[in-house]
Design a protein around this motif. Structure first.
Motif, mmCIF file in Angstrom:
data_model
loop_
_atom_site.group_PDB
_atom_site.id
_atom_site.type_symbol
_atom_site.label_atom_id
_atom_site.label_comp_id
_atom_site.label_asym_id
_atom_site.label_seq_id
_atom_site.Cartn_x
_atom_site.Cartn_y
_atom_site.Cartn_z
ATOM 1 N N SER A 226 0.717 -1.249 0.041
ATOM 2 C CA SER A 226 -0.099 -0.101 -0.095
ATOM 3 C C SER A 226 0.958 1.174 -0.059
ATOM 4 O O SER A 226 2.045 1.180 -0.203
ATOM 5 C CB SER A 226 -0.930 0.161 1.256
ATOM 6 O OG SER A 226 -0.147 -0.243 2.394
ATOM 7 N N TYR B 29 1.410 5.387 1.621
ATOM 8 C CA TYR B 29 1.168 6.352 2.637
ATOM 9 C C TYR B 29 0.248 7.272 2.219
ATOM 10 O O TYR B 29 0.199 7.663 1.243
ATOM 11 C CB TYR B 29 2.555 7.128 3.008
ATOM 12 C CG TYR B 29 3.252 6.463 4.048
ATOM 13 C CD1 TYR B 29 3.480 6.763 5.500
ATOM 14 C CD2 TYR B 29 4.424 5.684 3.622
ATOM 15 C CE1 TYR B 29 4.280 6.018 6.308
ATOM 16 C CE2 TYR B 29 5.442 5.217 4.488
ATOM 17 C CZ TYR B 29 5.271 5.314 5.723
ATOM 18 O OH TYR B 29 6.171 4.986 6.519
ATOM 19 N N SER B 30 -0.860 7.623 3.204
ATOM 20 C CA SER B 30 -1.563 8.661 2.886
ATOM 21 C C SER B 30 -0.752 10.162 3.203
ATOM 22 O O SER B 30 0.219 10.332 3.656
ATOM 23 C CB SER B 30 -2.714 8.879 4.257
ATOM 24 O OG SER B 30 -3.322 10.056 4.217
ATOM 25 N N GLN B 31 -1.290 11.468 2.452
ATOM 26 C CA GLN B 31 -0.844 12.622 2.221
ATOM 27 C C GLN B 31 -0.347 12.893 3.907
ATOM 28 O O GLN B 31 0.322 13.839 3.962
ATOM 29 C CB GLN B 31 -1.403 13.566 1.298
ATOM 30 C CG GLN B 31 -1.191 13.468 0.044
ATOM 31 C CD GLN B 31 0.236 13.807 -0.298
ATOM 32 O OE1 GLN B 31 0.869 12.777 -0.888
ATOM 33 N NE2 GLN B 31 0.700 14.607 -0.043
ATOM 34 N N LYS B 32 -1.482 12.841 4.732
ATOM 35 C CA LYS B 32 -1.424 13.226 6.015
ATOM 36 C C LYS B 32 -0.099 12.911 6.704
ATOM 37 O O LYS B 32 0.222 13.466 7.696
ATOM 38 C CB LYS B 32 -2.420 12.795 6.851
ATOM 39 C CG LYS B 32 -2.746 11.175 7.193
ATOM 40 C CD LYS B 32 -3.939 10.959 8.090
ATOM 41 C CE LYS B 32 -3.837 9.492 8.522
ATOM 42 N NZ LYS B 32 -5.184 9.409 9.211
ATOM 43 N N HIS C 13 2.999 12.793 5.403
ATOM 44 C CA HIS C 13 3.981 13.536 4.932
ATOM 45 C C HIS C 13 4.658 14.557 5.939
ATOM 46 O O HIS C 13 3.884 15.281 6.730
ATOM 47 C CB HIS C 13 3.683 14.461 3.843
ATOM 48 C CG HIS C 13 4.726 15.212 2.978
ATOM 49 N ND1 HIS C 13 5.687 14.589 2.398
ATOM 50 C CD2 HIS C 13 5.142 16.250 3.144
ATOM 51 C CE1 HIS C 13 6.524 15.268 1.880
ATOM 52 N NE2 HIS C 13 6.212 16.606 2.233
ATOM 53 N N GLN D 52 7.001 12.107 1.159
ATOM 54 C CA GLN D 52 6.375 11.509 0.072
ATOM 55 C C GLN D 52 7.176 11.463 -1.309
ATOM 56 O O GLN D 52 6.893 10.528 -2.426
ATOM 57 C CB GLN D 52 5.036 12.126 -0.220
ATOM 58 C CG GLN D 52 3.938 11.884 1.036
ATOM 59 C CD GLN D 52 3.422 10.446 1.056
ATOM 60 O OE1 GLN D 52 3.936 9.464 0.180
ATOM 61 N NE2 GLN D 52 2.243 10.328 1.571
ATOM 62 N N ASP E 238 4.398 -0.573 3.191
ATOM 63 C CA ASP E 238 3.644 0.640 2.870
ATOM 64 C C ASP E 238 4.645 1.664 2.197
ATOM 65 O O ASP E 238 5.748 1.831 2.795
ATOM 66 C CB ASP E 238 3.455 1.195 4.246
ATOM 67 C CG ASP E 238 2.148 2.168 3.961
ATOM 68 O OD1 ASP E 238 1.496 2.024 3.008
ATOM 69 O OD2 ASP E 238 1.494 2.569 5.256
ATOM 70 N N SER F 111 6.086 5.210 -0.118
ATOM 71 C CA SER F 111 5.987 6.736 -0.229
ATOM 72 C C SER F 111 5.231 6.631 -1.487
ATOM 73 O O SER F 111 5.402 5.829 -2.296
ATOM 74 C CB SER F 111 7.347 7.394 -0.309
ATOM 75 O OG SER F 111 8.311 6.876 -1.480
ATOM 76 N N ARG F 112 4.507 7.906 -1.916
ATOM 77 C CA ARG F 112 3.553 8.137 -2.894
ATOM 78 C C ARG F 112 4.718 7.948 -4.190
ATOM 79 O O ARG F 112 4.229 7.614 -5.099
ATOM 80 C CB ARG F 112 2.921 9.346 -2.897
ATOM 81 C CG ARG F 112 2.205 9.659 -4.076
ATOM 82 C CD ARG F 112 1.023 10.919 -3.742
ATOM 83 N NE ARG F 112 0.443 10.720 -2.660
ATOM 84 C CZ ARG F 112 -0.814 9.987 -2.764
ATOM 85 N NH1 ARG F 112 -1.305 9.763 -4.072
ATOM 86 N NH2 ARG F 112 -1.818 9.865 -1.997
ATOM 87 N N GLY G 242 -4.472 1.688 -5.196
ATOM 88 C CA GLY G 242 -4.041 1.743 -3.945
ATOM 89 C C GLY G 242 -3.227 0.736 -3.323
ATOM 90 O O GLY G 242 -2.530 0.833 -2.173
ATOM 91 N N THR G 243 -3.337 -0.473 -3.959
ATOM 92 C CA THR G 243 -2.579 -1.535 -3.435
ATOM 93 C C THR G 243 -2.136 -2.329 -4.645
ATOM 94 O O THR G 243 -2.739 -2.373 -5.658
ATOM 95 C CB THR G 243 -3.332 -2.545 -2.352
ATOM 96 O OG1 THR G 243 -4.382 -3.120 -3.026
ATOM 97 C CG2 THR G 243 -3.959 -1.638 -1.122
#
Length: 194
Positions: free
Chosen positions: A52, A54-57, A59, A71, A115, A117-118, A130-131
């Motif tokens: 998966s 990381y969510s932006q939150k 960063h 990210q 998990d 990084s973007r 997403g995965t």
């Protein structure tokens, strides 16, 4: 009785819908184990499962290694691979690969082994989904530092107890078989214990 009935109904619904039911071991998310494979005469760590990102939150938040999560850098979180280790992650659906540095712990979701990084996820072409199913490979010979190489070699030794016996019998390097691993080193859920 009511609780048992609900659980049975939930399992039946999941089975009929084809959805996997999460399996928790001691309240922790379950992931496939890391194992050792041989490639070109080298023992390497391999971890297969789902990736998966990381969510932006996250960063800018501090990672387990102490550095801020970025990210835009090729980094990753793993519950089992050594911090500082370089890993090659390959998307099993499209064959695309990316090299990352493990600098955090996680993910804490069933079946997920890494998990990303973007920027790393983008290179694997998995942003939209997403995965993705991945193969994570960590080679001692490709580590960026001596410390990382030593940690990877130690993890390989922990996962291949036959190596310790063979070394003891042959007297390799003048040792009597104990490579310094301890019982606590074999735990595959290193990290923050979340």
């Amino acid at each position: 009785m009511k609780t048992t009935r609900i659980i049975v109904l939930a399992l039946a619904a999941a089975t009929l819908s084809g959805t996997a039911v999460p399996v928790l071991a001691n309240g922790k998310a379950k992931v496939p184990p890391v194992h050792v494979e041989h490639e070109d005469g080298e023992e390497i760590l391999v971890h297969k499962g789902e990736a998966s990102f990381y969510s932006q939150k996250f960063h800018g938040r501090t990672t387990a290694s102490g550095e801020p999560m970025n990210q835009n850098k090729p980094t990753a979180a793993s519950r089992t691979l050594p911090l500082g280790a370089k890993a090659t992650v390959t998307n099993q659906e499209n064959g695309k690969s990316v090299d990352v540095i493990v600098n955090d712990r996680g993910p804490y979701v069933d079946g997920r082994v890494i998990d990303l990084s973007r920027s790393a996820a983008r290179k694997l072409d998995m942003i939209e989904d997403g995965t993705a199913p991945v193969k994570v490979e960590v080679k001692p010979s490709e580590q960026p530092t001596d410390t990382a190489r030593e940690k990877v070699e130690e993890k390989v030794d922990q996962l291949t107890p036959g190596n310790q016996v063979a070394q003891g019998e042959s007297g390799r390097n003048g040792t009597s078989g104990n490579t310094g691993g301890s019982r606590s080193d074999t735990v595959s859920h290193s990290g923050s214990g979340k």
